[in-house]
Design a protein around this motif. Structure first.
Motif, short mmCIF file in Angstrom:
data_model
loop_
_atom_site.label_atom_id
_atom_site.label_comp_id
_atom_site.label_asym_id
_atom_site.label_seq_id
_atom_site.Cartn_x
_atom_site.Cartn_y
_atom_site.Cartn_z
N ALA A 191 0.83 -1.21 0.00
CA ALA A 191 0.00 0.00 0.00
C ALA A 191 0.86 1.26 0.00
CB ALA A 191 -0.92 -0.01 1.21
N ILE A 200 -8.11 7.31 -11.03
CA ILE A 200 -7.64 7.49 -9.64
C ILE A 200 -8.68 7.06 -8.60
CG2 ILE A 200 -6.83 9.20 -7.95
CD1 ILE A 200 -5.34 10.57 -10.25
N PRO A 201 -9.93 7.60 -8.64
CA PRO A 201 -10.88 7.14 -7.61
C PRO A 201 -11.16 5.64 -7.70
CG PRO A 201 -11.94 8.61 -9.20
CD PRO A 201 -10.48 8.70 -9.44
N VAL A 253 -8.26 3.81 -6.31
CA VAL A 253 -8.18 3.98 -4.85
C VAL A 253 -9.19 3.07 -4.15
CG1 VAL A 253 -8.64 5.60 -2.97
CG2 VAL A 253 -7.21 6.30 -4.89
N ILE A 254 -10.39 2.93 -4.72
CA ILE A 254 -11.37 2.01 -4.11
C ILE A 254 -10.82 0.58 -4.16
CG2 ILE A 254 -13.67 0.99 -4.38
CD1 ILE A 254 -14.62 3.73 -5.41
N ILE A 280 -8.15 0.28 -1.54
CA ILE A 280 -8.71 0.22 -0.19
C ILE A 280 -9.21 -1.18 0.11
CG2 ILE A 280 -10.82 0.88 1.02
CD1 ILE A 280 -10.31 3.73 0.13
#
Lengths: 264, 628
Positions: free
Chosen positions: B328, B360-361, B364-365, B368
Motif C-alpha cells: 500500500a 484514480i478514484p 483507490v477504491i 482500499i
C-alpha cells in the motif's frame, strides 16, 4: 462539464441529505441475508467483523482525504477559456513525498498489529478437554461431520452446543472445498491429503446457513450445510438419541434423520 | 485492416510480397503492436460476451439461462481470456507500438523473436478458444486448482486446452519480457539515461522483469499438469504421493506478479497522460521510479495472501499479511504523485485525460479493498466471496482497463495518424463510469451478505437483498457493454474518417511525439540525441523545436542520409514456429502422436531456419530529417 458543475453547486444539499437519510433508513432489508458476515452470532465472526469495521473506517478517512485532494486538483486546475495561467514548473517536493510515505506506513503498521493479534487469537486451537471435537469432510457435493469422541456422524447438518468452542478438523474426500458459515466465522479450506483446523462458537441458539466457498465442480453452487446450535442440555439429548440409534442400527454410524440422502 | 495498413508507416519499405504475407512476415514493432491490439480487442469482446452471459444467469435467483456445467466454462474462460488474451496483450500492444519510439530506437532488440511472441499469443489464444467447439471449454477456473483439474474429476479435453493454450501464449509473453529488457537496456538513444526514461518505458521495464521471473513457475506448473493429465504422472495425485498444494504455490508465485504485470503498464500510461494534459512534468519522478521497482519486488513476496484460508497457521499468514500491507505504501506514493502532477497544472480534459483522471478514484477504491483483504483474519470472511470479485474488478477494470483506454485515446493518433472522436469518447467514458460502478460496487455487499464466488446460481432463500444487488449488477453490466459499443464504433469510424492528427496532437512530452503519425518504418530519420527528461518537451521549450541528431555529420549530411537506414527484414519462420507448436498442441490434446510429430517437425525446422538464415536486413531511405 461546466453544466454539471453548475448543477452540483445549485443542488439543495439539505434536501439531498434528507432523501439519502430516508433511503438509507429503509435500506435495512437491502443489507441483510440468510448468511451475512454483518450479523455475527459468535466470537469468531464478531472478531472478524470488528476487524472489517475498523479497517473500513480507517480506509474511509483515507478515501475522503485522497478524493478531496483529487477533486480540488481536478476542479481548481482545469484549463478555462482564455486562462492566462502558466502551469507550475514544480517537479516534486521532498517534504510532501516523505509525508505521504511515512503517514501511510504508520497506518499500515497499525493495521498490521490488529491483523497479527486477531490472526493469533483466531487460530489458537481450543483446549481439547473443554471443547467439542468434530471432523469435517468435504465431498462433491455435501459436507460430512463426525464426532470422534461421541461415535456419531451426520451429513449436511452440524449440531453444536451453544457457548462451547467447537474444534473442527477439516479434510476432503475428493477436491478442495471451503467451509464457510458467515454468521459464525470465516472460511477454512478442506484439502485432500491435508488436515486443516478452525474453531467456532455460537453464542446463541439457532440455525446458521453455511456453504462451500471454494469452486469444487458442477454442484458447487448447491453444496450447502446448516449449523444447528442447541442449548447444552438439548445438545446432550440429541447426542444420546443419536447414540441410541447407532446402537439399534445395523450400520456402525447413523446418518442424521433430518439430513437429505447422500447424492450419488 | 486495409485502413490500418495504409496508415501504418510501411511507406518506406519496398515489398514484393502480397498484403497478407507482409503482415505474416513482419518484424516491425509497430505492425506487431497493431496485431497485438487487434487480436486482444477481439478476445476482449469474447470475454465480454462471456461476462454478459454470466450476469444474465445471475440476474435472478434460481435462473436457468445456462446450465451449471456451461456456467463453469463461462467464468473460467471469462477470467482466463480477459487476463491472458485481452488485458495483458493490450498492454503488450501499446508497449510494442510506443516504447521503441519513446527511447528513440529503430526497433526492438530482437525483431523476429518479437514476431514469434505475437504468433504464439495469437495461435495459443485461438487454440484455447477453439475448445468451445472441440469437446468443451476449460471449467476449473482461471486458477485451475488441482485436483479438480485432474483427469479423475475432469476427464474432458477442456483442461488440456487451458494447459496447452496458455503454455503457447505464455512462452510468447516470456519472450516479450526478455525482448523488452534487452531493448530498454541496449537500444536507448544517446543521452537517454535510465533516469531520463519516460515512466511508461520504466513501468514496461519493471513489467518485463516481472514477466521474466513470474512466467517460468507457471510454465513449470503447466508442464507438471500436462504430465499428470496426458502422460499419467502423479505430481498432484495424492494417492501416489503427489501434493495438491504444489499447484497453488506455483500458480500464485506466478499469479500475484501477473496481476502487477497487468497494472504496472497502466501506471506508466496514467503517468504519461496526466503529465501531458496537466502540461507539467510528472511530480516526484524519482519516487515514481522507486515505487515501481518496490511494487515489482514486493509482488514476489505476497503470493500466500491468495491462500490465507489454506490453514497455514498464524505465523505464515501474519508474514504474508505484512508484506501485502506494505505494498500500500509505494502504491499510495504513486496516487499522491499523480494528484500533485495535476496540482498547479493547466488541465485539459480530453477523453484520454478523463480516463486517466477517472482511474484514480476507481483504483483507490480497489486499493482500499485490497488493504482490507490483506488483513488475513478479515480475509477469512472475504476470501472466495463476491467481495473479492468486486476488488479484483476495481483494480483490473478501474485500474488496468482504464489505463488501456487512456492509452487508446492518447496513442491512437500516433498509431494510426488519426484522432479518435472526442464526443463519442466522452459518451464512452461517462457510460463506462456509471456502468462499471453500478455493476461492481454492489458486489462488495454481495460478498458480505454471504455470496460465494463461482456459484452457478443462488437460492431466493438467501434473501431479497442478494437478489436485488445481483439484478443491479446485471443492469450495470449492460450499461458497461453499451459504453464499449460507443468505443468500438469510434474505433472504426475514426480509423476511416477521423481528423488527421499530425505528429504531435497533444503537445506531448516524450519522443514518440517527435516523429510522424504514424511513425515511419524507421521511426526516426536520424537517431535522436536526448538532452533531458521529457526529451521532446525539452526540445520544444529550450531548443528550436527540432530533435537533435545523435549521428555524426559528414558534409552536412548524416551517415544515414547518405547510405540509408538498415532495418531487419521480415520472416515467415516465426509464424511457422508458432503454427508448428500449435499443431503439436492439438495433437497432444487429442492423443494423435503423428500430429505431434508433424507439428514439432515444422517447429524445429523453422527454428533451425530462423537461426541459420542470415538476415541481410533492408536499407530504407528516410524521407526528410529527424522530427520532420
Amino acid at each position: 462539464m461546466r453544466a454539471v458543475g453548475r448543477f452540483v453547486s445549485r443542488l439543495k444539499w439539505p434536501a439531498v441529505l434528507g432523501i439519502l437519510a430516508v433511503t438509507l433508513s429503509g435500506c435495512g432489508s437491502y443489507f441483510t441475508s440468510r448468511a451475512s458476515v454483518l450479523s455475527p452470532a459468535g466470537p469468531v465472526a464478531s472478531r472478524e467483523l470488528s476487524l472489517i469495521e475498523i479497517s473500513l473506517a480507517i480506509m474511509l478517512v483515507i478515501f475522503v482525504v485522497v478524493m478531496g485532494l483529487w477533486a480540488y486538483a481536478v476542479i481548481r486546475y482545469r484549463a478555462r477559456r482564455n486562462d492566462p495561467r502558466e502551469p507550475s514548473t514544480s517537479t516534486g517536493d521532498t517534504r510532501l513525498e516523505i509525508l505521504w510515505t511515512v503517514v501511510p506506513l504508520l497506518i499500515v503498521i497499525y493495521l498490521t498489529v490488529l491483523t497479527v493479534q486477531s490472526e493469533f487469537y483466531l487460530t489458537r486451537r481450543p483446549n481439547p478437554a473443554t471443547s467439542l471435537q468434530v471432523s469435517v469432510t468435504g465431498h462433491q457435493f455435501f459436507w460430512q461431520f463426525s464426532y470422534p469422541g461421541l461415535g456419531i456422524s451426520t451429513i449436511h447438518n452440524l449440531y453444536i452446543p451453544v457457548g462451547e468452542k467447537v474444534n473442527l478438523t477439516l479434510t476432503s474426500a475428493d477436491v478442495i472445498h471451503s467451509f464457510w458459515v458467515p454468521e459464525l466465522g470465516g472460511k477454512t479450506d478442506a484439502i485432500p491429503g491435508y488436515h486443516t483446523y478452525m474453531w467456532l462458537e455460537a453464542s446463541r441458539a439457532g440455525s446458521f446457513f453455511g456453504e462451500c466457498a471454494q469452486f469444487c465442480g458442477v454442484g458447487h453452487y448447491n453444496m450447502h450445510m446448516t449449523v444447528i446450535a442447541l442449548p447444552p442440555a438439548q445438545f446432550q439429548a440429541w447426542v444420546k438419541s443419536m447414540q441410541k440409534k447407532n446402537a439399534s442400527s445395523s450400520s456402525a454410524r447413523a446418518v442424521e434423520p433430518g439430513g437429505q440422502p447422500v447424492p450419488s | 485492416m486495409a485502413a490500418v495498413a495504409e496508415l501504418v508507416g510501411t511507406k518506406g519499405r519496398q515489398r514484393s510480397q502480397s498484403y497478407l504475407m507482409s503482415w505474416l512476415t513482419t518484424a516491425d514493432h509497430k505492425r506487431i503492436g497493431i496485431m497485438y491490439l487487434l487480436a486482444a480487442t477481439f478476445f476482449f469482446g469474447v470475454g465480454g460476451i462471456e461476462a454478459l452471459m454470466i450476469r444474465i444467469q445471475l440476474s435472478s435467483p434460481g435462473n436457468t439461462f445456462v446450465t451449471p456445467a456451461l456456467y463453469d466454462q463461462l467464468f473460467t474462460m471469462h477470467g482466463t481470456t480477459m487476463i491472458f488474451l485481452a488485458v495483458m496483450p493490450l498492454f503488450i500492444g501499446f508497449i510494442n507500438c510506443i516504447v521503441p519510439l519513446q527511447i528513440g530506437a529503430r526497433d526492438v532488440a530482437f525483431p523476429r523473436l518479437n514476431a514469434l511472441s505475437l504468433w504464439l499469443f495469437v495461435l495459443g489464444g485461438i487454440l484455447l478458444n477453439s475448445s468451445w467447439f472441440l469437446g468443451g471449454a476449460p471449467n476449473a477456473g482461471w486458477f485451475n486448482y488441482a485436483p479438480i483439474s485432474l483427469t479423475p474429476f475432469n476427464p474432458g479435453p477442456g483442461i488440456d486446452f487451458y494447459d496447452i493454450g496458455l503454455q503457447l501464449a505464455g512462452i510468447g509473453t516470456l519472450m516479450t519480457g526478455v525482448n523488452f529488457i534487452a531493448t530498454i537496456i541496449n537500444n536507448r538513444a544517446p543521452g537517454m539515461s535510465l533516469m531520463r526514461m519516460p515512466l511508461f518505458t520504466w513501468t514496461t521495464f519493471v513489467t518485463s522483469v516481472l514477466i521474466l521471473f513470474a512466467f517460468p513457475p507457471f510454465t513449470v506448473n503447466l508442464f507438471l499438469l500436462m504430465f499428470d493429465r496426458l502422460m499419467g504422472a502423479n505430481f498432484f495425485n495424492i494417492l501416489k504421493g503427489g501434493n495438491v498444494l504444489l499447484w497453488q504455490h506455483l500458480f500464485w508465485i506466478f499469479g500475484h506478479p501477473e496481476v502487477y504485470i497487468l497494472i504496472l503498464p497502466a501506471f506508466g500510461i496514467i503517468s504519461e497522460v496526466i503529465a501531458t494534459f496537466s502540461r507539467k512534468t510528472i511530480f516526484g519522478y524519482d519516487s515514481m521510479v522507486l515505487a515501481t521497482i518496490a511494487i515489482g519486488f514486493l509482488a514476489f513476496t505476497v503470493w500466500v495472501h491468495h491462500m490465507f484460508v489454506d490453514g497455514f497457521g498464524p505465523y505464515v499468514n501474519s508474514l504474508f499479511a505484512i508484506t501485502t500491507l506494505a505494498i500500500a505504501v509505494p502504491t499510495g506514493v504513486k496516487i499522491f504523485n499523480w494528484i500533485f502532477t495535476m496540482w498547479g497544472g493547466k488541465i485539459k480534459f480530453t477523453t484520454a485525460m478523463l480516463f486517466a483522471t477517472g482511474f484514480i478514484p476507481l483504483f483507490v477504491i480497489g486499493g482500499i479493498s485490497g488493504v482490507m483483504l490483506a488483513m488475513a483474519p478479515a480475509d477469512f470472511q472475504y476470501n472466495d466471496s463476491y467481495f473479492v470479485v468486486a476488488h479484483l474488478h476495481y483494480v483490473l477494470i478501474g485500474g488496468s482497463l482504464m489505463g488501456v483506454l487512456a492509452g487508446a485515446y492518447y496513442w491512437f493518433p500516433k498509431i494510426t495518424g488519426r484522432l479518435l472522436n472526442e464526443t463519442l469518447g466522452k459518451w464512452h467514458f461517462w457510460l463506462m463510469m456509471i456502468g462499471f460502478n453500478v455493476t461492481f460496487f454492489p458486489m462488495h455487499f454481495l460478498g458480505l451478505l454471504g455470496m460465494p464466488r463461482r456459484v452457478a446460481t443462488y437460492s431466493a432463500a438467501m434473501g431479497q437483498a442478494v437478489a436485488f444487488w445481483n439484478l443491479v449488477a446485471t443492469i450495470g453490466a449492460f450499461i458497461l457493454a453499451i459504453s464499449f459499443l460507443f468505443f468500438f464504433y469510434n474505433l472504426i469510424k475514426s480509423l476511416k474518417s477521423g481528423e488527421r492528427a499530425g505528429p504531435d496532437p497533444w503537445d506531448g512530452r516524450a519522443l514518440e511525439w517527435a516523429t510522424e503519425s504514424p511513425a515511419p518504418v524507421y521511426n526516426f530519420a536520424k537517431t535522436p540525441l536526448v538532452r533531458g527528461r521529457d526529451a521532446w518537451w525539452v526540445e520544444k521549450t529550450e531548443g528550436d523545436g527540432q530533435l537533435r541528431s545523435a549521428e555524426p555529420e559528414q558534409d552536412g549530411e548524416s551517415a544515414h542520409h547518405a547510405h540509408g537506414i538498415h532495418l531487419p527484414t521480415g520472416s515467415i519462420f516465426p509464424f511457422l514456429i508458432a503454427l508448428g507448436l500449435t499443431i503439436a498442441g492439438y495433437g497432444a490434446i487429442f492423443g494423435l502422436l503423428l500430429l505431434v510429430a508433424i507439428g514439432l517437425a515444422l517447429a524445429f525446422f523453422s527454428i533451425h531456419r530462423m537461426i541459420v538464415d542470415e538476415d541481410p536486413g533492408e536499407i530504407v531511405q528516410p524521407v526528410g530529417g529527424a522530427g520532420e
